[in-house]
Design a protein around this motif. Structure first.
Motif, PDB file in Angstrom:
ATOM      1  N   ALA A 189     -29.180  60.963   3.745  1.00 20.61           N
ATOM      2  CA  ALA A 189     -28.587  59.640   4.005  1.00 20.61           C
ATOM      3  C   ALA A 189     -28.830  58.683   2.841  1.00 20.61           C
ATOM      4  O   ALA A 189     -27.996  57.834   2.552  1.00 20.61           O
ATOM      5  N   VAL A 190     -30.005  58.799   2.204  1.00 17.26           N
ATOM      6  CA  VAL A 190     -30.317  57.982   1.020  1.00 17.26           C
ATOM      7  C   VAL A 190     -30.809  58.941  -0.048  1.00 17.26           C
ATOM      8  O   VAL A 190     -31.694  59.766   0.203  1.00 17.26           O
ATOM      9  N   GLU A 191     -30.236  58.859  -1.211  1.00 12.68           N
ATOM     10  CA  GLU A 191     -30.416  59.909  -2.212  1.00 12.68           C
ATOM     11  C   GLU A 191     -30.741  59.291  -3.582  1.00 12.68           C
ATOM     12  O   GLU A 191     -29.865  59.015  -4.391  1.00 12.68           O
ATOM     13  N   GLY A 192     -32.036  58.982  -3.789  1.00 15.28           N
ATOM     14  CA  GLY A 192     -32.447  58.502  -5.110  1.00 15.28           C
ATOM     15  C   GLY A 192     -32.064  57.054  -5.395  1.00 15.28           C
ATOM     16  O   GLY A 192     -31.506  56.751  -6.438  1.00 15.28           O
ATOM     17  N   VAL A 193     -32.374  56.148  -4.456  1.00 16.35           N
ATOM     18  CA  VAL A 193     -32.018  54.734  -4.655  1.00 16.35           C
ATOM     19  C   VAL A 193     -33.193  53.946  -5.244  1.00 16.35           C
ATOM     20  O   VAL A 193     -34.310  53.994  -4.727  1.00 16.35           O
ATOM     21  N   SER A 194     -32.921  53.221  -6.313  1.00 14.38           N
ATOM     22  CA  SER A 194     -33.887  52.278  -6.887  1.00 14.38           C
ATOM     23  C   SER A 194     -33.229  50.909  -6.918  1.00 14.38           C
ATOM     24  O   SER A 194     -32.038  50.805  -7.240  1.00 14.38           O
ATOM     25  N   LEU A 195     -33.996  49.876  -6.565  1.00 16.48           N
ATOM     26  CA  LEU A 195     -33.475  48.511  -6.700  1.00 16.48           C
ATOM     27  C   LEU A 195     -34.624  47.527  -6.737  1.00 16.48           C
ATOM     28  O   LEU A 195     -35.744  47.841  -6.348  1.00 16.48           O
ATOM     29  N   THR A 196     -34.334  46.323  -7.222  1.00 14.93           N
ATOM     30  CA  THR A 196     -35.338  45.263  -7.208  1.00 14.93           C
ATOM     31  C   THR A 196     -34.710  43.988  -6.646  1.00 14.93           C
ATOM     32  O   THR A 196     -33.495  43.807  -6.702  1.00 14.93           O
ATOM     33  N   LEU A 197     -35.580  43.145  -6.106  1.00  9.10           N
ATOM     34  CA  LEU A 197     -35.134  41.867  -5.564  1.00  9.10           C
ATOM     35  C   LEU A 197     -36.171  40.821  -5.969  1.00  9.10           C
ATOM     36  O   LEU A 197     -37.370  41.005  -5.729  1.00  9.10           O
ATOM     37  N   ALA A 198     -35.680  39.737  -6.604  1.00  2.92           N
ATOM     38  CA  ALA A 198     -36.600  38.682  -7.037  1.00  2.92           C
ATOM     39  C   ALA A 198     -36.790  37.677  -5.906  1.00  2.92           C
ATOM     40  O   ALA A 198     -35.996  37.630  -4.965  1.00  2.92           O
ATOM     41  N   ARG A 199     -37.822  36.861  -6.005  1.00  6.14           N
ATOM     42  CA  ARG A 199     -38.030  35.787  -5.041  1.00  6.14           C
ATOM     43  C   ARG A 199     -36.802  34.890  -4.955  1.00  6.14           C
ATOM     44  O   ARG A 199     -36.226  34.536  -5.976  1.00  6.14           O
ATOM     45  N   GLY A 200     -36.388  34.547  -3.747  1.00  9.56           N
ATOM     46  CA  GLY A 200     -35.294  33.597  -3.576  1.00  9.56           C
ATOM     47  C   GLY A 200     -33.902  34.157  -3.856  1.00  9.56           C
ATOM     48  O   GLY A 200     -32.914  33.443  -3.701  1.00  9.56           O
ATOM     49  N   GLU A 201     -33.820  35.430  -4.218  1.00  9.31           N
ATOM     50  CA  GLU A 201     -32.526  35.990  -4.618  1.00  9.31           C
ATOM     51  C   GLU A 201     -31.827  36.671  -3.428  1.00  9.31           C
ATOM     52  O   GLU A 201     -32.477  37.160  -2.514  1.00  9.31           O
ATOM     53  N   THR A 202     -30.503  36.708  -3.478  1.00  3.65           N
ATOM     54  CA  THR A 202     -29.760  37.456  -2.457  1.00  3.65           C
ATOM     55  C   THR A 202     -29.044  38.627  -3.105  1.00  3.65           C
ATOM     56  O   THR A 202     -28.259  38.454  -4.041  1.00  3.65           O
ATOM     57  N   LEU A 203     -29.337  39.794  -2.588  1.00  3.51           N
ATOM     58  CA  LEU A 203     -28.660  41.018  -3.052  1.00  3.51           C
ATOM     59  C   LEU A 203     -27.852  41.556  -1.884  1.00  3.51           C
ATOM     60  O   LEU A 203     -28.390  41.735  -0.785  1.00  3.51           O
ATOM     61  N   ALA A 204     -26.564  41.775  -2.102  1.00  2.00           N
ATOM     62  CA  ALA A 204     -25.742  42.364  -1.046  1.00  2.00           C
ATOM     63  C   ALA A 204     -25.666  43.869  -1.269  1.00  2.00           C
ATOM     64  O   ALA A 204     -25.577  44.338  -2.404  1.00  2.00           O
ATOM     65  N   LEU A 205     -25.674  44.594  -0.164  1.00  2.00           N
ATOM     66  CA  LEU A 205     -25.527  46.045  -0.192  1.00  2.00           C
ATOM     67  C   LEU A 205     -24.214  46.349   0.518  1.00  2.00           C
ATOM     68  O   LEU A 205     -24.061  46.008   1.692  1.00  2.00           O
ATOM     69  N   VAL A 206     -23.260  46.915  -0.209  1.00  2.00           N
ATOM     70  CA  VAL A 206     -21.947  47.141   0.392  1.00  2.00           C
ATOM     71  C   VAL A 206     -21.556  48.620   0.308  1.00  2.00           C
ATOM     72  O   VAL A 206     -22.087  49.366  -0.503  1.00  2.00           O
ATOM     73  N   GLY A 207     -20.599  49.002   1.117  1.00  2.87           N
ATOM     74  CA  GLY A 207     -20.121  50.381   1.117  1.00  2.87           C
ATOM     75  C   GLY A 207     -19.567  50.733   2.481  1.00  2.87           C
ATOM     76  O   GLY A 207     -19.836  50.053   3.472  1.00  2.87           O
TER      77      GLY A 207
END
Ligand SMILES: Nc1ncnc2c1ncn2[C@@H]1O[C@H](COP(=O)(O)OP(=O)(O)OP(=O)(O)O)[C@@H](O)[C@H]1O
Ligand code: SF4
Ligand SMILES: [Mg+2]
Length: 311
Positions: free
Chosen positions: A24-42
């Motif tokens: 279901a999840v295959e080698g995902v790397s990501l970062t999120l900074a303080r106060g930031e919004t990251l959208a995950l789409v698909g």
């Protein structure tokens, strides 16, 4: 500066009846900074909710690490886990059943304080209601008195009760009417700015993503295929799959209708090489054998494609 949240090479496979593994999840790397919004789409089934659960520490990865505030979630003691739990919170799509119907709204709102043994008062709960745009008079009423949008406001109030640093919101407005969606998005944006909250916003609706997210990551069959600043990605998609998503007819609140040949392949037997090659309009022979990895491209963008788009 150290990111607030960092995921390193996460893998999560489910065993399926009859044998076999669904990755279901295959080698995902990501970062999120303080106060930031990251959208995950698909599209549906690409692994967004599974990834959200891994990042919350609700589920353990088979491989990889989740580091929150410099601490590896998997290495924490029970006590440290409880402490960290108050710093990251999840908001789900409103199902109408998130609240015990026999509890008053005040009791529902006091729950996080009880669980984390923090003091609260009627005044503090009423202030929370006010913070999310609900009348203090709701304190003694029951969840049945709330509309869908108001229930989602209560969900958000509960999520911010302990002043978290990160909220993971899994399709928080998908069940709502478009006009109500806009109100809830505005509320989330205001709260984020006031509370310096980071947010991972899971959505399949690019119109919503455009309104709320600084950055976006696009998932396909368990992996991130493109990541970058939202407006830049939407204006000039570099991955052929992102372009297909962007070109899909926008239908607020509807699942993505991606103008691509064929269905999404089963994650039980994903294609070799680039997982998108069976549907990619610009695939070449190399794509069927060699897997592309997420790598820096233009404008601080990362793309997993042997032949990124240049337009
Ligand atoms: N507990 C589970 N056991 C087995 N398979 C699962 C489980 N949870 C999810 N899956 C499978 O893992 C894949 C990813 O599912 P996930 O729910 O993470 O996708 P999603 O992107 O959130 O989809 P949606 O947009 O529909 O919410 C799907 O193929 C799904 O069927
Ligand atoms: S690697 Fe090849 S198949 Fe995959 S998205 Fe790029 S061009 Fe298409
Ligand atoms: Mg989901």
């Amino acid at each position: 500066m150290r990111p607030l949240l960092e995921a390193r090479d996460l893998v999560r496979a489910y065993s399926v009846s009859g044998g076999g593994k669904l990755r279901a999840v295959e080698g995902v790397s990501l970062t999120l900074a303080r106060g930031e919004t990251l959208a995950l789409v698909g599209e549906s089934g690409c692994g967004k909710s599974t990834l959200g659960r891994l990042l919350m520490g609700f589920d353990r990865p088979d491989r990889g690490q989740v580091v929150f505030g410099g601490q590896d979630l998997a290495a924490l003691s029970a006590r440290a886990t409880r402490q960290i739990r108050s710093r990251l919170q999840m908001v789900f799509q409103d199902s109408g059943s998130a609240f015990n119907p026999r509890w008053t709204i005040g009791q529902a709102l006091a729950e996080p304080f009880r669980i984390h043994r923090r003091p609260w008062s009627r005044e503090s709960l009423e202030a929370l209601l006010d913070r999310v745009g609900l009348s203090a008079a709701f304190h003694d009423r029951y969840p049945a008195a709330l509309s869908g949008g108001q229930r989602q406001r209560l969900n958000i109030a509960r999520a911010i009760a302990l002043s978290p640093e990160l909220i993971i919101a899994d399709e928080p407005v998908s069940a709502l009417d478009v006009s109500v969606q806009a109100q809830i998005i505005n509320l989330l944006r205001d709260l984020q700015a006031d509370l310096d909250l980071a947010c991972l916003f899971i959505s399949h609706d690019l119109a919503v993503v455009r309104q709320i997210a600084d950055r976006m990551a696009v998932m396909y069959l368990g992996g991130i295929v493109e990541e970058g600043e939202t407006l830049s990605v939407l204006a000039t998609p570099s991955h052929p799959y992102t372009r297909a998503l962007v070109e899909a007819v926008p239908q607020p609140g509807k699942p993505l209708g991606v103008p691509l040949q064929g269905d999404v392949p089963s994650p039980l037997s994903p294609p070799s090489g680039c997982r998108f090659h069976t549907r990619c309009p610009v695939a070449r022979s190399r794509c069927a054998t060699e897997r592309p990895f997420l790598a820096p491209y233009r404008d601080g963008r990362h793309v997993a494609c042997h032949y990124p788009l240049t337009g």
